[in-house]
Design a protein around this motif. Structure first.
Motif, PDB file in Angstrom:
ATOM      1  N   LEU A 148       0.824  -1.207   0.000  1.00 29.28           N
ATOM      2  CA  LEU A 148       0.000   0.000   0.000  1.00 29.28           C
ATOM      3  C   LEU A 148       0.861   1.261   0.000  1.00 29.28           C
ATOM      4  N   THR A 149       2.049   1.169   0.617  1.00 27.25           N
ATOM      5  CA  THR A 149       2.957   2.325   0.619  1.00 27.25           C
ATOM      6  C   THR A 149       3.367   2.638  -0.815  1.00 27.25           C
ATOM      7  N   GLU A 150       3.724   1.595  -1.565  1.00 28.83           N
ATOM      8  CA  GLU A 150       4.177   1.831  -2.951  1.00 28.83           C
ATOM      9  C   GLU A 150       3.050   2.367  -3.831  1.00 28.83           C
ATOM     10  N   LEU A 151       1.806   2.046  -3.466  1.00 31.81           N
ATOM     11  CA  LEU A 151       0.680   2.592  -4.232  1.00 31.81           C
ATOM     12  C   LEU A 151       0.298   3.992  -3.738  1.00 31.81           C
ATOM     13  N   GLY A 152       0.976   4.440  -2.678  1.00 27.54           N
ATOM     14  CA  GLY A 152       0.691   5.785  -2.142  1.00 27.54           C
ATOM     15  C   GLY A 152      -0.615   5.837  -1.368  1.00 27.54           C
ATOM     16  N   LEU A 153      -1.020   4.739  -0.758  1.00 26.99           N
ATOM     17  CA  LEU A 153      -2.336   4.701  -0.117  1.00 26.99           C
ATOM     18  C   LEU A 153      -2.302   4.659   1.409  1.00 26.99           C
ATOM     19  N   THR A 154      -1.104   4.663   1.995  1.00 28.95           N
ATOM     20  CA  THR A 154      -1.070   4.428   3.446  1.00 28.95           C
ATOM     21  C   THR A 154      -1.612   5.595   4.268  1.00 28.95           C
ATOM     22  N   SER A 155      -1.600   6.813   3.705  1.00 31.19           N
ATOM     23  CA  SER A 155      -2.120   7.928   4.514  1.00 31.19           C
ATOM     24  C   SER A 155      -3.633   7.766   4.714  1.00 31.19           C
ATOM     25  N   LYS A 156      -4.245   6.955   3.863  1.00 30.88           N
ATOM     26  CA  LYS A 156      -5.697   6.789   3.960  1.00 30.88           C
ATOM     27  C   LYS A 156      -6.069   5.471   4.628  1.00 30.88           C
ATOM     28  N   ALA A 157      -5.067   4.752   5.174  1.00 30.19           N
ATOM     29  CA  ALA A 157      -5.353   3.399   5.660  1.00 30.19           C
ATOM     30  C   ALA A 157      -4.757   3.158   7.039  1.00 30.19           C
ATOM     31  N   ARG A 158      -5.275   2.132   7.711  1.00 34.39           N
ATOM     32  CA  ARG A 158      -4.661   1.750   8.989  1.00 34.39           C
ATOM     33  C   ARG A 158      -4.721   0.228   9.161  1.00 34.39           C
ATOM     34  N   ILE A 159      -3.817  -0.270  10.006  1.00 36.11           N
ATOM     35  CA  ILE A 159      -3.767  -1.710  10.246  1.00 36.11           C
ATOM     36  C   ILE A 159      -4.497  -2.017  11.548  1.00 36.11           C
ATOM     37  N   GLU A 160      -5.463  -2.915  11.458  1.00 38.30           N
ATOM     38  CA  GLU A 160      -6.129  -3.389  12.675  1.00 38.30           C
ATOM     39  C   GLU A 160      -5.774  -4.846  12.847  1.00 38.30           C
ATOM     40  N   ILE A 161      -5.457  -5.221  14.080  1.00 33.86           N
ATOM     41  CA  ILE A 161      -4.983  -6.578  14.310  1.00 33.86           C
ATOM     42  C   ILE A 161      -5.640  -7.133  15.574  1.00 33.86           C
ATOM     43  N   ASN A 162      -5.758  -8.449  15.622  1.00 33.61           N
ATOM     44  CA  ASN A 162      -6.318  -9.092  16.813  1.00 33.61           C
ATOM     45  C   ASN A 162      -5.800 -10.531  16.859  1.00 33.61           C
ATOM     46  N   THR A 163      -6.029 -11.191  17.965  1.00 36.42           N
ATOM     47  CA  THR A 163      -5.708 -12.620  17.997  1.00 36.42           C
ATOM     48  C   THR A 163      -6.950 -13.412  18.365  1.00 36.42           C
ATOM     49  N   LEU A 164      -7.104 -14.554  17.727  1.00 39.63           N
ATOM     50  CA  LEU A 164      -8.193 -15.468  18.085  1.00 39.63           C
ATOM     51  C   LEU A 164      -7.667 -16.576  18.983  1.00 39.63           C
ATOM     52  N   GLY A 165      -6.364 -16.552  19.255  1.00 43.69           N
ATOM     53  CA  GLY A 165      -5.761 -17.571  20.119  1.00 43.69           C
ATOM     54  C   GLY A 165      -5.770 -18.960  19.489  1.00 43.69           C
ATOM     55  N   ASP A 166      -5.348 -19.950  20.265  1.00 42.83           N
ATOM     56  CA  ASP A 166      -5.396 -21.329  19.743  1.00 42.83           C
ATOM     57  C   ASP A 166      -6.779 -21.910  20.041  1.00 42.83           C
ATOM     58  N   SER A 167      -7.015 -23.162  19.640  1.00 41.18           N
ATOM     59  CA  SER A 167      -8.375 -23.691  19.738  1.00 41.18           C
ATOM     60  C   SER A 167      -8.807 -23.826  21.203  1.00 41.18           C
ATOM     61  N   THR A 263      -3.280 -14.905  14.931  1.00 39.48           N
ATOM     62  CA  THR A 263      -3.331 -13.548  14.371  1.00 39.48           C
ATOM     63  C   THR A 263      -4.370 -13.386  13.255  1.00 39.48           C
ATOM     64  N   VAL A 264      -5.199 -12.352  13.376  1.00 41.31           N
ATOM     65  CA  VAL A 264      -6.035 -11.922  12.246  1.00 41.31           C
ATOM     66  C   VAL A 264      -5.803 -10.423  12.080  1.00 41.31           C
ATOM     67  N   PHE A 265      -5.901  -9.938  10.846  1.00 41.92           N
ATOM     68  CA  PHE A 265      -5.696  -8.493  10.663  1.00 41.92           C
ATOM     69  C   PHE A 265      -6.447  -7.998   9.441  1.00 41.92           C
ATOM     70  N   GLU A 266      -6.690  -6.698   9.429  1.00 43.55           N
ATOM     71  CA  GLU A 266      -7.285  -6.061   8.253  1.00 43.55           C
ATOM     72  C   GLU A 266      -6.620  -4.709   8.055  1.00 43.55           C
ATOM     73  N   ILE A 267      -6.497  -4.300   6.819  1.00 39.64           N
ATOM     74  CA  ILE A 267      -6.105  -2.917   6.555  1.00 39.64           C
ATOM     75  C   ILE A 267      -7.368  -2.220   6.050  1.00 39.64           C
ATOM     76  N   THR A 268      -7.762  -1.183   6.767  1.00 37.74           N
ATOM     77  CA  THR A 268      -9.053  -0.554   6.477  1.00 37.74           C
ATOM     78  C   THR A 268      -8.867   0.922   6.147  1.00 37.74           C
ATOM     79  N   THR A 269      -9.912   1.488   5.559  1.00 37.74           N
ATOM     80  CA  THR A 269      -9.913   2.922   5.262  1.00 37.74           C
ATOM     81  C   THR A 269     -11.280   3.495   5.591  1.00 37.74           C
ATOM     82  N   GLN A 270     -11.311   4.781   5.890  1.00 36.10           N
ATOM     83  CA  GLN A 270     -12.590   5.463   6.161  1.00 36.10           C
ATOM     84  C   GLN A 270     -13.170   6.032   4.868  1.00 36.10           C
ATOM     85  N   GLU A 271     -12.393   5.941   3.782  1.00 34.59           N
ATOM     86  CA  GLU A 271     -12.739   6.725   2.595  1.00 34.59           C
ATOM     87  C   GLU A 271     -13.658   6.028   1.606  1.00 34.59           C
TER      88      GLU A 271
END
Ligand code: HAM
Length: 414
Positions: A148-167, A263-271
């Motif tokens: 996303l940095t190379e596409l010039g999109l990081t100013s509009k995005a953020r990384i959200e992360i969480n863990t679901l743990g093991d079973s 680990t689970v994660f998403e890169i999201t935007t408000q735009e």
């Protein structure tokens, strides 16, 4: 005839943006050691129906399932991870671990079409098979952010992360969640009541406004993680911090597919309105086992190309190549035009041939409309003299160029 709902005819600027996105990802993934894989667009029904989760929206409501003429039950792929796990098993790649795959292609989900949501859309993804290390999770998230940095999109995005743990951790959390939501059943939507039976974690993902307060007061998974799961997640977060990646822990992030753990994660935007997820993924240590293979801890993500393209907007590098027109003035010019075109083959430009007897003036107007940068006029006079006139349509300037120097001259101008 109309195209089916939720599909698009891609052309012009839009398809150039797709190419830019794909070539950026392809090059970058290559530098991280990912090799391209292309799996079929349809798979046997069970590839998805056995793996993504019976209660997931994707399996319950969104797959395109059909019987072919031989009565085989098939499914158009809604995502790329299960097919790659299937390919890993059916191609007998167990001895080659770890494996790193990159893919690009169309996916199909029967969803309600809206901005950023299509029934046929494109994903770019990576899958790193056979890696139990928390550092691999961080490496893959780093690759996503770099993309996303190379596409010039990081100013509009953020990384959200969480863990679901093991079973183990998840099973304990599940019990606590069920207890909590059972006690507040009357405040749950119809969808969440079904999830309560089948997969209570998915209630956390609910968009239903009426139950948001109930959800924010629900027990948090972090409190149910065993030591091992907590340590694993801490290591991922430490690496991300070490790399200077801006991430936030979102404890409600559970993702819509059942194969995830840790680990689970998403890169999201408000735009982009409601469809703000640009890219998502996580760890899926048990998926290949569910398909009958050996335990193969793995991590991957996929990005939605349509959403990235929309975020790129109009100002991006997906610019056209400079355009050159060869404008024929008479029959002698027409006879020679293709030959001249062949002489320009190795230049990084588009060459358009303007044939026909519409008259030179009209052709210049057409060239202007087509956005040509330079026009070469070719007629009897030029063929005889071995000299060409090149007009720059952006400045109006004309230059005389020897025929045998034309390719070199354009090369120096481009
Ligand atoms: P997903 O979150 O379902 O994950 O999809 C990944 C991305 O595809 C989303 O973040 C979004 O940008 C895009 N996307 C999904 N549905 C649509 C749609 N209907 N229209 C347009 N874009 C859409 C997966 O598919 C997982 N296989 C990712 C993964 C790879 N996990 C591990 N490895």
């Amino acid at each position: 005839m109309q195209r089916p709902r939720g599909t698009q005819d891609l052309m012009g600027h839009q398809i150039l943006k797709f190419r830019l996105i794909e070539s950026t990802a392809y090059r970058l993934a290559g530098t991280f050691g990912f090799q391209e894989i292309s799996t079929p667009i349809f798979e046997h029904h069970e590839v998805f129906h056995r793996t993504l989760g019976e209660a997931s929206d994707m399996v319950a409501k969104e797959t395109y399932d059909f019987k072919d003429r031989g009565d085989d039950l098939l499914t158009l792929r809604p995502e790329g991870t299960a097919p790659i796990a299937r390919a890993f098993l059916s191609e007998g790649l167990q001895q080659n671990l770890p494996l790193k795959f990159y893919y690009y292609g169309p996916m199909f989900r029967y969803e309600r079409p809206q901005r950023g949501r299509f029934r046929q859309f494109h994903q770019i993804g990576i899958e790193h098979l056979g890696t139990p290390f928390a550092e691999s999770d961080a490496e893959a998230i780093f690759l996503a952010w770099q993309f996303l940095t190379e596409l010039g999109l990081t100013s509009k995005a953020r990384i959200e992360i969480n863990t679901l743990g093991d079973s183990d951790s998840r099973a304990r959390y599940r019990t606590a969640l069920v207890e909590y939501f059972q006690a507040h059943k009357s405040r749950l939507s119809a969808d969440s009541l079904v999830r309560l039976e089948k997969n209570p974690l998915r209630i956390l993902d609910s968009k239903d406004r009426g139950e948001q307060e109930l959800i924010s007061d629900a027990p948090k998974l972090a409190a149910y993680l065993n030591d091992e799961s907590r340590k694993f997640f801490d290591r991922v977060c430490q690496q991300l911090t070490h790399l200077g990646l801006p991430f936030q822990i979102t404890d409600r992030l559970v993702r819509g597919i059942d194969y995830y753990c840790h680990t689970v994660f998403e890169i999201t935007t408000q735009e982009l309105g409601a469809q703000g997820a640009l890219l998502g993924g996580g760890r899926y240590d048990g998926l290949i086992e569910t398909m009958g293979g050996p335990k193969t801890p793995s991590f991957g993500w996929a990005a939605g190309v349509e959403r990235l393209a929309e975020l790129l907007g109009e100002s991006n590098e997906a610019a056209n190549l400079p355009r050159i027109g060869i404008l024929t003035a008479d029959e002698a010019g027409e006879a020679e035009a293709l030959k001249l075109r062949a002489e320009l083959l190795n230049l990084p430009c588009e060459v358009h041939l303007l044939y026909g007897t519409t008259g030179v003036g009209k052709k210049f107007k057409k060239a202007d409309k087509m956005g040509l940068k330079w026009v070469v006029v070719l007629g009897e006079k030029e063929v005889q003299s071995h000299n060409l006139t090149v007009k720059d349509l952006t400045t109006g300037q004309q230059s005389e160029v020897a025929r045998n120097k034309i390719a070199a001259t354009f090369k120096s101008w481009i």
